[in-house]
Write a protein that holds these residues in place. Structure first.
Motif, short mmCIF file in Angstrom:
data_model
loop_
_atom_site.label_atom_id
_atom_site.label_comp_id
_atom_site.label_asym_id
_atom_site.label_seq_id
_atom_site.Cartn_x
_atom_site.Cartn_y
_atom_site.Cartn_z
N HIS A 107 -36.58 41.94 -76.82
CA HIS A 107 -35.18 42.06 -76.41
C HIS A 107 -34.23 42.21 -77.60
O HIS A 107 -33.12 42.72 -77.42
CB HIS A 107 -34.77 40.85 -75.58
N CYS A 108 -34.66 41.78 -78.78
CA CYS A 108 -33.74 41.82 -79.93
C CYS A 108 -34.31 42.51 -81.16
O CYS A 108 -33.61 42.68 -82.15
CB CYS A 108 -33.29 40.41 -80.30
N GLY A 109 -35.59 42.93 -81.11
CA GLY A 109 -36.22 43.49 -82.32
C GLY A 109 -35.53 44.71 -82.89
O GLY A 109 -35.52 44.93 -84.10
N GLY A 110 -34.91 45.51 -82.02
CA GLY A 110 -34.23 46.71 -82.50
C GLY A 110 -32.90 46.43 -83.17
O GLY A 110 -32.27 47.37 -83.69
N SER A 111 -32.47 45.18 -83.21
CA SER A 111 -31.21 44.84 -83.86
C SER A 111 -31.30 44.89 -85.38
O SER A 111 -30.28 45.07 -86.06
CB SER A 111 -30.76 43.43 -83.43
N ILE A 112 -32.51 44.71 -85.89
CA ILE A 112 -32.74 44.64 -87.34
C ILE A 112 -33.79 45.68 -87.74
O ILE A 112 -34.77 45.88 -87.02
CB ILE A 112 -33.21 43.23 -87.75
N LYS A 113 -33.58 46.32 -88.87
CA LYS A 113 -34.52 47.33 -89.36
C LYS A 113 -34.80 47.10 -90.84
O LYS A 113 -34.13 46.30 -91.51
CB LYS A 113 -33.94 48.73 -89.16
N TRP A 114 -35.80 47.80 -91.36
CA TRP A 114 -36.07 47.78 -92.79
C TRP A 114 -34.89 48.39 -93.54
O TRP A 114 -34.22 49.30 -93.04
CB TRP A 114 -37.32 48.61 -93.12
N ASN A 115 -34.66 47.90 -94.78
CA ASN A 115 -33.70 48.60 -95.63
C ASN A 115 -34.35 49.87 -96.19
O ASN A 115 -35.52 50.16 -95.93
CB ASN A 115 -33.17 47.69 -96.75
N LYS A 116 -33.60 50.64 -96.93
CA LYS A 116 -34.06 51.96 -97.37
C LYS A 116 -35.35 51.89 -98.16
O LYS A 116 -36.22 52.76 -98.03
CB LYS A 116 -32.96 52.64 -98.20
N ASN A 117 -35.51 50.87 -99.00
CA ASN A 117 -36.69 50.75 -99.85
C ASN A 117 -37.78 49.86 -99.24
O ASN A 117 -38.78 49.58 -99.90
CB ASN A 117 -36.28 50.18 -101.22
N ARG A 118 -37.57 49.41 -98.01
CA ARG A 118 -38.51 48.53 -97.33
C ARG A 118 -38.82 47.27 -98.13
O ARG A 118 -39.94 46.76 -98.14
CB ARG A 118 -39.81 49.28 -96.99
#
Length: 286
Positions: A107-118
């Motif tokens: 339900h909330c995983g798509g709220s946060i992503k990797w930064n550009k350099n992972r």
């Protein structure tokens, strides 16, 4: 006000886990399983465009977990959060508010992503405020052993670190009328502590975003409660109260997890509250 369905991706879950103590011979009539006993599940989110706000309810699993993690959930189909937003004419940067019904990863995983350099994590919606409530946030950040696997730190802590975390008011009863985001909220504690069910007033209708209070059409009978629920007897009573209201007031129930049915209405019958009509989102939103 405009409403848009946002399909964040499809996956599969074990049918037995989704229906708890209900025998397969009963639940497979509405939710047929594959050879591995897995049933189709959606992550159907909802976008509300109103005045100067663009509010996204839930965000699906996201795409930052490992292949091993996703292998447990058998992803299928071509839907994704970003592609669905694009199809509706929006960009993640347009979102002003992300409302999370609860903080389980799907339900909330798509709220946060990797930064550009992972090398770390960042908000997937850089201009958005993120909404939870204090009781559920505490429950998720200090998880019990049963739910710990559903509350992933990488989905939750970066929201707090972003400085964009907001909490809704907690009601004196089950219902919070006219929340900070302009819709009513029904609070339910059976699935997890203080899950929030939004009720949106739209063109003379009430659209209820059902989250995990009613995952699929197949869960309408009261005893059909997920094995994932922490307090199944409480879920049963909360479902009964809500579904009775839904039948009496003709709520339109927006199903987040039903991969094949988008919106339903319900009615009173001799067997209890049961299905009345099935609608597509186009039927109701256009």
């Amino acid at each position: 006000m405009n409403l848009y369905p946002i399909n964040a991706g499809n996956f599969k879950l074990d049918g037995g886990a989704m229906f708890g103590v209900v025998p397969k011979t009963l639940w497979q009539k509405t939710n047929p399983a594959d050879a591995s006993n897995m049933i189709d599940i959606a992550a159907r989110c909802l976008l509300i465009e109103h005045s100067n706000r663009l509010i996204l309810i839930d965000t699906g699993m996201g795409n930052k977990q490992s292949d091993k993690f996703y292998g447990y959930y058998h992803l299928w189909g071509d839907d994704s959060l970003d592609n669905s937003l694009k199809t509706q004419g929006f960009h993640p940067d347009d979102i002003t508010d992300v409302f999370m019904t609860h903080l389980h990863f799907d339900h909330c995983g798509g709220s946060i992503k990797w930064n550009k350099n992972r090398t770390g994590y960042q908000s997937a919606f850089k201009n958005a405020q993120f909404w939870s409530n204090k009781s559920h946030w505490r429950w998720a950040t200090e998880p019990n052993k049963r739910e710990k696997a559903s509350f992933l730190k990488e989905n939750i802590i970066p929201i707090q670190e972003s400085g964009h975390l907001k909490f809704t008011r907690l009601p004196e009863t089950d219902f919070l009328e006219n929340s900070e985001l302009g819709f009513d909220i029904f609070f339910a504690d059976g699935h997890t502590e203080k899950q929030m069910i939004p009720l949106i007033h739209y063109k003379g209708k009430i659209i209820a975003f059902m989250a995990d209070l009613l995952p699929t059409v197949g869960h309408l009978p009261l005893p059909y409660v997920m094995g994932y629920d922490t307090r199944p007897l409480l879920t049963l009573s909360e479902k009964e109260k809500f579904l009775n209201l839904a039948a009496e007031k003709n709520y339109y129930l927006f199903l987040e997890h039903d991969a094949h049915n988008e919106i339903i209405t319900v009615q009173h019958t001799e067997k209890g509250v049961r299905l009345k009509n099935i609608y597509t989102t186009e039927d109701i939103f256009n």
